[in-house]
Design a protein around this motif. Structure first.
Motif, PDB file in Angstrom:
ATOM      1  N   LEU A  13       0.848  -1.193   0.000  1.00  0.00           N
ATOM      2  CA  LEU A  13       0.000   0.000   0.000  1.00  0.00           C
ATOM      3  C   LEU A  13       0.883   1.242   0.000  1.00  0.00           C
ATOM      4  N   VAL A  14       0.562   2.174  -0.902  1.00  0.00           N
ATOM      5  CA  VAL A  14       1.351   3.395  -1.045  1.00  0.00           C
ATOM      6  C   VAL A  14       0.428   4.598  -1.223  1.00  0.00           C
ATOM      7  N   PRO A  15       0.896   5.794  -0.864  1.00  0.00           N
ATOM      8  CA  PRO A  15       0.087   6.998  -1.097  1.00  0.00           C
ATOM      9  C   PRO A  15      -0.081   7.258  -2.602  1.00  0.00           C
ATOM     10  N   GLY A  16      -1.179   7.923  -2.942  1.00  0.00           N
ATOM     11  CA  GLY A  16      -1.381   8.353  -4.317  1.00  0.00           C
ATOM     12  C   GLY A  16      -2.002   7.319  -5.237  1.00  0.00           C
ATOM     13  N   ARG A  17      -2.401   6.173  -4.691  1.00  0.00           N
ATOM     14  CA  ARG A  17      -3.055   5.134  -5.501  1.00  0.00           C
ATOM     15  C   ARG A  17      -4.439   4.865  -4.915  1.00  0.00           C
ATOM     16  N   PRO A  18      -5.410   4.497  -5.746  1.00  0.00           N
ATOM     17  CA  PRO A  18      -6.735   4.133  -5.209  1.00  0.00           C
ATOM     18  C   PRO A  18      -6.686   2.777  -4.522  1.00  0.00           C
ATOM     19  N   PHE A  19      -7.506   2.598  -3.515  1.00  0.00           N
ATOM     20  CA  PHE A  19      -7.652   1.313  -2.833  1.00  0.00           C
ATOM     21  C   PHE A  19      -8.852   0.617  -3.464  1.00  0.00           C
ATOM     22  N   LEU A  20      -8.577  -0.383  -4.313  1.00  0.00           N
ATOM     23  CA  LEU A  20      -9.614  -1.074  -5.075  1.00  0.00           C
ATOM     24  C   LEU A  20      -9.774  -2.504  -4.591  1.00  0.00           C
ATOM     25  N   ASP A  29      -6.206   6.491   2.567  1.00  0.00           N
ATOM     26  CA  ASP A  29      -5.087   7.398   2.282  1.00  0.00           C
ATOM     27  C   ASP A  29      -4.001   6.714   1.450  1.00  0.00           C
ATOM     28  N   ARG A  30      -4.127   5.381   1.258  1.00  0.00           N
ATOM     29  CA  ARG A  30      -3.159   4.636   0.442  1.00  0.00           C
ATOM     30  C   ARG A  30      -3.901   3.587  -0.381  1.00  0.00           C
ATOM     31  N   GLY A  31      -3.255   3.170  -1.467  1.00  0.00           N
ATOM     32  CA  GLY A  31      -3.842   2.149  -2.319  1.00  0.00           C
ATOM     33  C   GLY A  31      -2.788   1.164  -2.782  1.00  0.00           C
ATOM     34  N   GLU A  32      -3.228   0.166  -3.549  1.00  0.00           N
ATOM     35  CA  GLU A  32      -2.344  -0.913  -3.976  1.00  0.00           C
ATOM     36  C   GLU A  32      -1.358  -0.462  -5.045  1.00  0.00           C
ATOM     37  N   LEU A  33      -0.113  -0.832  -4.835  1.00  0.00           N
ATOM     38  CA  LEU A  33       0.929  -0.614  -5.823  1.00  0.00           C
ATOM     39  C   LEU A  33       0.964  -1.841  -6.724  1.00  0.00           C
ATOM     40  N   GLY A  34       0.826  -1.631  -8.016  1.00  0.00           N
ATOM     41  CA  GLY A  34       0.856  -2.748  -8.947  1.00  0.00           C
ATOM     42  C   GLY A  34       1.063  -2.250 -10.356  1.00  0.00           C
ATOM     43  N   HIS A  35       1.380  -3.164 -11.268  1.00  0.00           N
ATOM     44  CA  HIS A  35       1.557  -2.793 -12.667  1.00  0.00           C
ATOM     45  C   HIS A  35       0.219  -2.363 -13.258  1.00  0.00           C
ATOM     46  N   SER A  36      -0.851  -3.102 -12.902  1.00  0.00           N
ATOM     47  CA  SER A  36      -2.198  -2.708 -13.320  1.00  0.00           C
ATOM     48  C   SER A  36      -2.741  -1.760 -12.253  1.00  0.00           C
ATOM     49  N   ASP A  37      -4.063  -1.692 -12.116  1.00  0.00           N
ATOM     50  CA  ASP A  37      -4.633  -0.832 -11.072  1.00  0.00           C
ATOM     51  C   ASP A  37      -4.462  -1.422  -9.671  1.00  0.00           C
ATOM     52  N   GLY A  38      -3.981  -2.673  -9.582  1.00  0.00           N
ATOM     53  CA  GLY A  38      -3.628  -3.266  -8.295  1.00  0.00           C
ATOM     54  C   GLY A  38      -4.761  -3.894  -7.509  1.00  0.00           C
ATOM     55  N   ASP A  39      -5.939  -4.078  -8.105  1.00  0.00           N
ATOM     56  CA  ASP A  39      -7.087  -4.639  -7.387  1.00  0.00           C
ATOM     57  C   ASP A  39      -6.764  -6.065  -6.934  1.00  0.00           C
ATOM     58  N   VAL A  40      -6.387  -6.202  -5.684  1.00  0.00           N
ATOM     59  CA  VAL A  40      -5.892  -7.458  -5.129  1.00  0.00           C
ATOM     60  C   VAL A  40      -6.935  -8.580  -5.194  1.00  0.00           C
ATOM     61  N   LEU A  41      -8.204  -8.262  -4.979  1.00  0.00           N
ATOM     62  CA  LEU A  41      -9.251  -9.281  -5.009  1.00  0.00           C
ATOM     63  C   LEU A  41      -9.524  -9.738  -6.438  1.00  0.00           C
TER      64      LEU A  41
END
Length: 157
Positions: A13-20, A29-41
């Motif tokens: 989880l990093v600042p500046g990314r959506p939590f999907l 306040d943080r979202g998933e860091l990933g190559h795509s949008d990072g939607d872990v589920l």
């Protein structure tokens, strides 16, 4: 014939990314860091479906080394993978998943997440269940630095 698929994904989880989660943006306040949008589920579910059908995994179908998948919508990736699974004659009996993070809490968004996944897959919402858990302040997930999803699915042909 029936088969069980298991998928797992974890993202920092990093600042500046959506939590999907399952296509739903959850305030954080943080979202998933990933190559795509990072939607872990969505990633874990994609792997579960592909694995149950014996069709590989998300990294094979959508390699993170390819620029075309940069910031890709994970729900669209899930829909594409599900199309391949359906082409092989499979249908979903049920999906059960766990999203583990310290915050934000998943429970207030659970029904929206279930509906989002069911809509993309074209299945009844009662065939999808998602639980939210914490890691009791243990490891990177417990410290609030990561989120993890585990998903099982049951397919029938």
């Amino acid at each position: 014939m029936i088969r069980i698929g298991l998928g797992k994904d974890v993202h920092r989880l990093v600042p500046g990314r959506p939590f999907l989660v399952g296509g739903i943006a959850i305030p954080s306040d943080r979202g998933e860091l990933g190559h795509s949008d990072g939607d872990v589920l969505a990633h874990a579910l994609t792997d579960a479906l592909l694995g149950a059908a014996g069709l590989g995994d998300i990294g094979e179908l959508f390699p993170p080394t390819q620029e075309r998948w940069k910031d890709a919508n994970s729900m669209e990736l899930l829909k594409t993978a599900w199309g391949k699974v359906q082409k092989e004659g499979w249908r979903i009996l049920n999906i059960d998943g766990v999203v583990t993070c310290e915050k934000p809490k998943i429970l207030p968004y659970r029904d929206s997440i279930r509906s989002s996944l069911a809509t993309v897959l074209g299945i009844p919402v009662n065939s999808v269940f998602i639980k939210g858990k914490t890691n009791e302040k243990l490891d990177a997930i417990g410290a609030g630095d990561a989120v993890e999803a585990l998903v099982v699915c049951l397919l029938e042909k």
